[in-house]
Design a protein around this motif. Structure first.
Motif, mmCIF file in Angstrom:
data_model
loop_
_atom_site.group_PDB
_atom_site.id
_atom_site.type_symbol
_atom_site.label_atom_id
_atom_site.label_comp_id
_atom_site.label_asym_id
_atom_site.label_seq_id
_atom_site.Cartn_x
_atom_site.Cartn_y
_atom_site.Cartn_z
ATOM 1 N N ALA A 1 15.259 -3.905 10.119
ATOM 2 C CA ALA A 1 14.216 -3.850 9.797
ATOM 3 C C ALA A 1 13.475 -2.595 10.604
ATOM 4 O O ALA A 1 13.579 -2.621 11.797
ATOM 5 C CB ALA A 1 12.906 -4.874 9.917
ATOM 6 N N SER A 2 13.000 -1.746 9.930
ATOM 7 C CA SER A 2 12.596 -0.383 10.681
ATOM 8 C C SER A 2 10.854 -0.374 10.609
ATOM 9 O O SER A 2 10.366 -0.877 9.682
ATOM 10 C CB SER A 2 12.731 0.749 9.895
ATOM 11 N N LEU A 3 10.393 0.296 11.412
ATOM 12 C CA LEU A 3 8.700 0.319 11.658
ATOM 13 C C LEU A 3 8.605 1.770 11.005
ATOM 14 O O LEU A 3 9.044 2.911 11.009
ATOM 15 C CB LEU A 3 8.312 0.465 12.853
ATOM 16 N N ALA A 4 7.451 1.653 10.183
ATOM 17 C CA ALA A 4 6.920 2.838 9.813
ATOM 18 C C ALA A 4 5.348 3.049 10.024
ATOM 19 O O ALA A 4 4.699 2.075 10.241
ATOM 20 C CB ALA A 4 7.038 2.805 8.408
ATOM 21 N N LYS A 5 4.989 4.206 9.723
ATOM 22 C CA LYS A 5 3.402 4.547 10.035
ATOM 23 C C LYS A 5 2.849 5.449 8.894
ATOM 24 O O LYS A 5 3.635 6.392 8.617
ATOM 25 C CB LYS A 5 3.371 5.225 11.366
ATOM 26 N N GLU A 6 1.635 4.868 8.399
ATOM 27 C CA GLU A 6 1.099 5.664 7.348
ATOM 28 C C GLU A 6 -0.356 6.071 7.752
ATOM 29 O O GLU A 6 -1.077 5.209 8.437
ATOM 30 C CB GLU A 6 1.111 4.727 5.983
ATOM 31 N N THR A 7 -0.864 7.084 7.198
ATOM 32 C CA THR A 7 -2.317 7.143 7.440
ATOM 33 C C THR A 7 -3.156 7.071 6.314
ATOM 34 O O THR A 7 -2.542 7.479 5.220
ATOM 35 C CB THR A 7 -2.537 8.734 7.888
ATOM 36 N N LEU B 1 -9.913 -0.483 3.702
ATOM 37 C CA LEU B 1 -8.736 0.448 3.826
ATOM 38 C C LEU B 1 -8.517 1.078 2.765
ATOM 39 O O LEU B 1 -8.454 0.315 1.492
ATOM 40 C CB LEU B 1 -7.539 -0.392 4.442
ATOM 41 N N THR B 2 -8.538 2.598 2.442
ATOM 42 C CA THR B 2 -8.181 3.019 1.246
ATOM 43 C C THR B 2 -7.477 4.288 1.165
ATOM 44 O O THR B 2 -7.178 4.921 2.298
ATOM 45 C CB THR B 2 -9.557 3.388 0.524
ATOM 46 N N SER B 3 -6.854 4.535 0.061
ATOM 47 C CA SER B 3 -6.054 5.668 0.075
ATOM 48 C C SER B 3 -7.022 6.968 -0.679
ATOM 49 O O SER B 3 -6.595 7.970 -0.920
ATOM 50 C CB SER B 3 -4.592 5.571 -0.930
ATOM 51 N N LEU B 4 -8.136 6.381 -1.164
ATOM 52 C CA LEU B 4 -9.133 7.823 -1.654
ATOM 53 C C LEU B 4 -9.505 8.322 -0.798
ATOM 54 O O LEU B 4 -10.096 7.814 0.160
ATOM 55 C CB LEU B 4 -10.037 6.632 -2.676
ATOM 56 N N SER B 5 -9.700 9.701 -1.210
ATOM 57 C CA SER B 5 -10.185 10.629 -0.303
ATOM 58 C C SER B 5 -11.969 10.786 -0.416
ATOM 59 O O SER B 5 -12.363 10.140 -1.432
ATOM 60 C CB SER B 5 -9.791 11.796 -0.577
ATOM 61 N N ILE C 1 -1.747 3.189 10.479
ATOM 62 C CA ILE C 1 -1.327 1.967 10.312
ATOM 63 C C ILE C 1 0.077 1.824 10.564
ATOM 64 O O ILE C 1 0.932 2.486 9.993
ATOM 65 C CB ILE C 1 -1.527 1.541 8.941
ATOM 66 N N SER C 2 0.641 0.952 11.368
ATOM 67 C CA SER C 2 2.196 0.465 11.463
ATOM 68 C C SER C 2 2.437 -0.600 10.785
ATOM 69 O O SER C 2 1.601 -1.570 10.792
ATOM 70 C CB SER C 2 2.140 0.410 13.124
ATOM 71 N N PHE C 3 3.592 -0.581 10.136
ATOM 72 C CA PHE C 3 4.177 -1.870 9.333
ATOM 73 C C PHE C 3 5.604 -1.834 9.553
ATOM 74 O O PHE C 3 6.357 -0.919 9.613
ATOM 75 C CB PHE C 3 3.562 -1.898 8.014
ATOM 76 N N LYS C 4 6.039 -3.051 9.274
ATOM 77 C CA LYS C 4 7.578 -3.159 9.072
ATOM 78 C C LYS C 4 7.956 -3.135 7.557
ATOM 79 O O LYS C 4 7.515 -3.713 6.919
ATOM 80 C CB LYS C 4 7.721 -4.693 9.487
ATOM 81 N N ARG C 5 8.820 -2.188 7.575
ATOM 82 C CA ARG C 5 9.486 -2.385 6.317
ATOM 83 C C ARG C 5 10.277 -3.464 5.808
ATOM 84 O O ARG C 5 10.931 -4.058 6.783
ATOM 85 C CB ARG C 5 10.329 -0.812 5.957
ATOM 86 N N MET D 1 0.994 -1.248 -0.158
ATOM 87 C CA MET D 1 0.007 0.120 0.002
ATOM 88 C C MET D 1 0.924 1.242 -0.029
ATOM 89 O O MET D 1 0.578 2.297 -0.507
ATOM 90 C CB MET D 1 -0.959 -0.202 1.260
ATOM 91 N N TYR D 2 2.171 1.263 0.743
ATOM 92 C CA TYR D 2 2.839 2.260 0.760
ATOM 93 C C TYR D 2 3.491 2.587 -0.454
ATOM 94 O O TYR D 2 3.367 3.790 -0.964
ATOM 95 C CB TYR D 2 3.892 2.023 1.803
ATOM 96 N N HIS D 3 3.848 1.609 -1.439
ATOM 97 C CA HIS D 3 4.407 1.963 -2.662
ATOM 98 C C HIS D 3 3.436 2.141 -3.649
ATOM 99 O O HIS D 3 3.797 3.013 -4.539
ATOM 100 C CB HIS D 3 5.148 0.590 -3.162
ATOM 101 N N ILE D 4 2.138 1.787 -3.395
ATOM 102 C CA ILE D 4 1.210 2.235 -4.497
ATOM 103 C C ILE D 4 0.883 3.588 -4.300
ATOM 104 O O ILE D 4 0.907 4.393 -5.119
ATOM 105 C CB ILE D 4 -0.224 1.251 -3.910
ATOM 106 N N THR D 5 0.596 4.035 -2.957
ATOM 107 C CA THR D 5 0.449 5.696 -2.630
ATOM 108 C C THR D 5 1.570 6.440 -3.151
ATOM 109 O O THR D 5 1.563 7.408 -3.624
ATOM 110 C CB THR D 5 -0.078 5.841 -1.561
ATOM 111 N N ARG D 6 2.802 6.099 -2.900
ATOM 112 C CA ARG D 6 4.043 6.461 -3.302
ATOM 113 C C ARG D 6 4.153 6.896 -4.714
ATOM 114 O O ARG D 6 5.117 7.923 -4.951
ATOM 115 C CB ARG D 6 5.286 6.196 -2.484
ATOM 116 N N ASN D 7 3.637 6.146 -5.365
ATOM 117 C CA ASN D 7 3.893 5.969 -7.018
ATOM 118 C C ASN D 7 2.467 6.742 -7.634
ATOM 119 O O ASN D 7 2.432 6.435 -8.895
ATOM 120 C CB ASN D 7 4.152 4.593 -7.400
ATOM 121 N N GLY D 8 1.794 7.261 -6.843
ATOM 122 C CA GLY D 8 0.656 7.990 -7.557
ATOM 123 C C GLY D 8 -0.501 7.229 -7.546
ATOM 124 O O GLY D 8 -1.650 7.517 -8.300
ATOM 125 N N GLY D 9 -0.621 5.748 -7.046
ATOM 126 C CA GLY D 9 -1.662 4.999 -7.465
ATOM 127 C C GLY D 9 -2.729 5.022 -6.166
ATOM 128 O O GLY D 9 -2.564 5.469 -5.218
#
Length: 183
Positions: free
Chosen positions: A71-77, A95-99, A60-64, A1-9
């Protein structure tokens, strides 16, 4: 999900029942004595909610992936949608990245439901039209076989819909997969 949103999807995904994200803010206001949800864990408040639609932002917390054996932890909203199932009195959580400006909470649930139709079409294309086993490396041959399979699928579904209209009492007996095998 992180990579999808970071690439504009964008994405829409079902939230696991065991997931327990932290609610950051409420996107839909409710009348009356609504429970304040901000800062609380989803699983703590979910049993007490009676809203037909839950529309909130969650963290959402997840492991990179490991990098140099660390391995680092990351958080995304992300946006969390909950649609109350009147039959079971439980929420279907998405769960979605759509507003909310892009799509309503109710439409997120409909969109996710359409995903299953796409899965069934891919299953039919692979099983009936054998698109998972194309024995050619030539681009023109592969493209032709894919197009022929898709045309056959469309014609098969159109004929099935026609048959369901003219013989409605037998329409439920014909699943698209069973029909495609006979077609």
């Amino acid at each position: 999900m992180y990579h999808i949103t970071r690439n504009g999807g964008h994405f829409v995904s079902r939230l696991k029942q065991t997931a327990n994200p932290t609610i950051v803010s409420v996107l839909r206001k409710y009348r009356g004595q609504a429970i304040d949800l901000a800062g609380k864990s989803l699983q703590d408040v979910l049993p007490h909610l009676k809203r037909e639609v839950l529309d909130v932002l969650v963290e959402i917390s997840f492991k990179r992936r490991s990098y140099k054996e660390k391995a680092s932890l990351a958080k995304e909203t992300y946006r969390l949608i909950g649609i109350l199932d009147q039959g079971t009195n439980e929420y279907h959580l998405y769960l979605t990245s759509l507003s909310p400006e892009q799509i309503s909470a109710e439409d997120v649930a409909i969109l996710y439901g359409a995903r299953w139709s796409v899965e069934l079409i891919f299953k039919e294309l692979k099983r009936i039209y054998q698109l998972d086993v194309i024995n050619s490396g030539k681009d023109d041959v592969v493209e032709s076989l894919v197009l022929v399979a898709m045309l056959a699928l469309v014609v098969s579904h159109r004929v099935l819909n026609f048959m369901r209209r003219i013989v409605p009492e037998k329409g439920n007996r014909w699943t698209p997969m069973r029909w495609a095998e006979a077609f």
